[in-house]
Design an enzyme around this catalytic site. Sequence first.
Site, PDB file in Angstrom:
ATOM      1  N   ARG A  23     -64.473  -6.882  -9.412  1.00  0.00           N
ATOM      2  CA  ARG A  23     -64.912  -8.180  -9.473  1.00  0.00           C
ATOM      3  C   ARG A  23     -65.470  -8.781 -10.256  1.00  0.00           C
ATOM      4  O   ARG A  23     -67.313  -7.489  -9.979  1.00  0.00           O
ATOM      5  CB  ARG A  23     -65.749  -8.864  -7.856  1.00  0.00           C
ATOM      6  CG  ARG A  23     -66.442  -9.751  -6.927  1.00  0.00           C
ATOM      7  CD  ARG A  23     -65.880 -10.376  -5.963  1.00  0.00           C
ATOM      8  NE  ARG A  23     -65.341 -10.053  -5.024  1.00  0.00           N
ATOM      9  CZ  ARG A  23     -64.602  -9.144  -3.631  1.00  0.00           C
ATOM     10  NH1 ARG A  23     -66.002  -8.954  -3.443  1.00  0.00           N
ATOM     11  NH2 ARG A  23     -63.837  -9.008  -3.233  1.00  0.00           N
ATOM     12  N   ASN A  87     -73.547  -5.055   0.459  1.00  0.00           N
ATOM     13  CA  ASN A  87     -72.425  -4.029  -0.421  1.00  0.00           C
ATOM     14  C   ASN A  87     -73.689  -2.449  -0.170  1.00  0.00           C
ATOM     15  O   ASN A  87     -73.750  -2.467  -0.717  1.00  0.00           O
ATOM     16  CB  ASN A  87     -72.148  -5.086  -1.646  1.00  0.00           C
ATOM     17  CG  ASN A  87     -70.927  -5.477  -2.025  1.00  0.00           C
ATOM     18  OD1 ASN A  87     -70.413  -5.715  -1.278  1.00  0.00           O
ATOM     19  ND2 ASN A  87     -72.267  -7.426  -2.188  1.00  0.00           N
ATOM     20  N   ASP A 103     -68.558  -0.326  -5.977  1.00  0.00           N
ATOM     21  CA  ASP A 103     -68.528  -1.007  -4.652  1.00  0.00           C
ATOM     22  C   ASP A 103     -67.899  -0.057  -3.786  1.00  0.00           C
ATOM     23  O   ASP A 103     -66.799   0.264  -4.276  1.00  0.00           O
ATOM     24  CB  ASP A 103     -67.615  -2.134  -4.676  1.00  0.00           C
ATOM     25  CG  ASP A 103     -67.612  -2.946  -3.538  1.00  0.00           C
ATOM     26  OD1 ASP A 103     -66.733  -2.542  -2.975  1.00  0.00           O
ATOM     27  OD2 ASP A 103     -68.353  -4.036  -3.165  1.00  0.00           O
ATOM     28  N   ASP A 105     -67.354  -0.177  -0.214  1.00  0.00           N
ATOM     29  CA  ASP A 105     -66.338  -0.849   0.822  1.00  0.00           C
ATOM     30  C   ASP A 105     -66.534  -1.432   1.833  1.00  0.00           C
ATOM     31  O   ASP A 105     -66.878  -2.029   2.478  1.00  0.00           O
ATOM     32  CB  ASP A 105     -64.881  -0.105   1.384  1.00  0.00           C
ATOM     33  CG  ASP A 105     -63.995   0.772  -0.086  1.00  0.00           C
ATOM     34  OD1 ASP A 105     -63.568   0.294  -0.810  1.00  0.00           O
ATOM     35  OD2 ASP A 105     -64.469   2.518   0.036  1.00  0.00           O
ATOM     36  N   ASP A 107     -69.151  -3.030   4.221  1.00  0.00           N
ATOM     37  CA  ASP A 107     -70.521  -3.973   4.325  1.00  0.00           C
ATOM     38  C   ASP A 107     -71.113  -4.469   5.421  1.00  0.00           C
ATOM     39  O   ASP A 107     -70.311  -4.221   6.631  1.00  0.00           O
ATOM     40  CB  ASP A 107     -69.899  -5.451   4.069  1.00  0.00           C
ATOM     41  CG  ASP A 107     -69.187  -5.136   2.422  1.00  0.00           C
ATOM     42  OD1 ASP A 107     -69.493  -5.121   0.841  1.00  0.00           O
ATOM     43  OD2 ASP A 107     -67.524  -5.123   2.785  1.00  0.00           O
ATOM     44  N   ASP A 120     -65.422  -3.056   7.555  1.00  0.00           N
ATOM     45  CA  ASP A 120     -64.768  -2.169   6.275  1.00  0.00           C
ATOM     46  C   ASP A 120     -64.687  -0.992   6.579  1.00  0.00           C
ATOM     47  O   ASP A 120     -64.242  -0.734   5.289  1.00  0.00           O
ATOM     48  CB  ASP A 120     -65.157  -2.749   4.985  1.00  0.00           C
ATOM     49  CG  ASP A 120     -64.680  -4.816   5.007  1.00  0.00           C
ATOM     50  OD1 ASP A 120     -63.996  -5.423   5.543  1.00  0.00           O
ATOM     51  OD2 ASP A 120     -65.436  -5.340   4.054  1.00  0.00           O
ATOM     52  N   GLU A 123     -60.826  -0.088   5.626  1.00  0.00           N
ATOM     53  CA  GLU A 123     -61.245   0.111   4.221  1.00  0.00           C
ATOM     54  C   GLU A 123     -61.696   1.170   3.440  1.00  0.00           C
ATOM     55  O   GLU A 123     -61.812   2.033   2.751  1.00  0.00           O
ATOM     56  CB  GLU A 123     -61.120  -1.210   3.800  1.00  0.00           C
ATOM     57  CG  GLU A 123     -61.057  -0.970   2.152  1.00  0.00           C
ATOM     58  CD  GLU A 123     -62.232  -2.559   1.401  1.00  0.00           C
ATOM     59  OE1 GLU A 123     -61.238  -2.713   0.467  1.00  0.00           O
ATOM     60  OE2 GLU A 123     -62.395  -3.883   2.830  1.00  0.00           O
TER      61      GLU A 123
END
Length: 176
Positions: A23, A87, A103, A105, A107, A120, A123
């Site tokens: 991102r 994050n 990052d 994953d 959070d 997450d 994830e």
Amino acid sequence: MGVPIEGEPVQIHSFKHNGHIHRIWDETTVLKGSQNLVIGGNDRTIVTESDGRTWVTREPAITYFHSQQWFNIIGMLREDGIYYYCNLSSPFVYDGEALKYIDYDLDIKVFPDMTFNLLDEDEYERHRKEMNYPEPIDQILKTNVDTLIQWIRQRKGPFAADFIDIWYERYLTYRR
């Protein structure tokens, strides 16, 4: 590693462990820049996802990045209070082009009443296996989840009572 200049805009680039871009935040104004700490502010900035989709942030936000912490924190100023999105990530680097981090994953979302949710985890487990996160990284991240929760409970750093308001006022001086 360079130091971003206070008052100047900087992009923020988030990557995944495999090196792929995750991102990009188009523009954040640097409010404090040092080797160890970058505090920024943005409002209605364009965010580009890895698939090319773009969206615009909805509210003013203060960002907090530390070179010794495996997390970064975004304080979002909404009508009903300050929400935080944290994050779990590598410490930041600044290379003159952008402020960059990986990052990982996990959070933590923090609500105005300082309750929070860890997000997450599925994830994280999936990516940990797919991208082969090394065991030391896994341990560092789990330790930093605990550190972040301590900061939230102790109202430390960006979670301190006036932190976001003070930095938002500074951000507004650069916008004038």
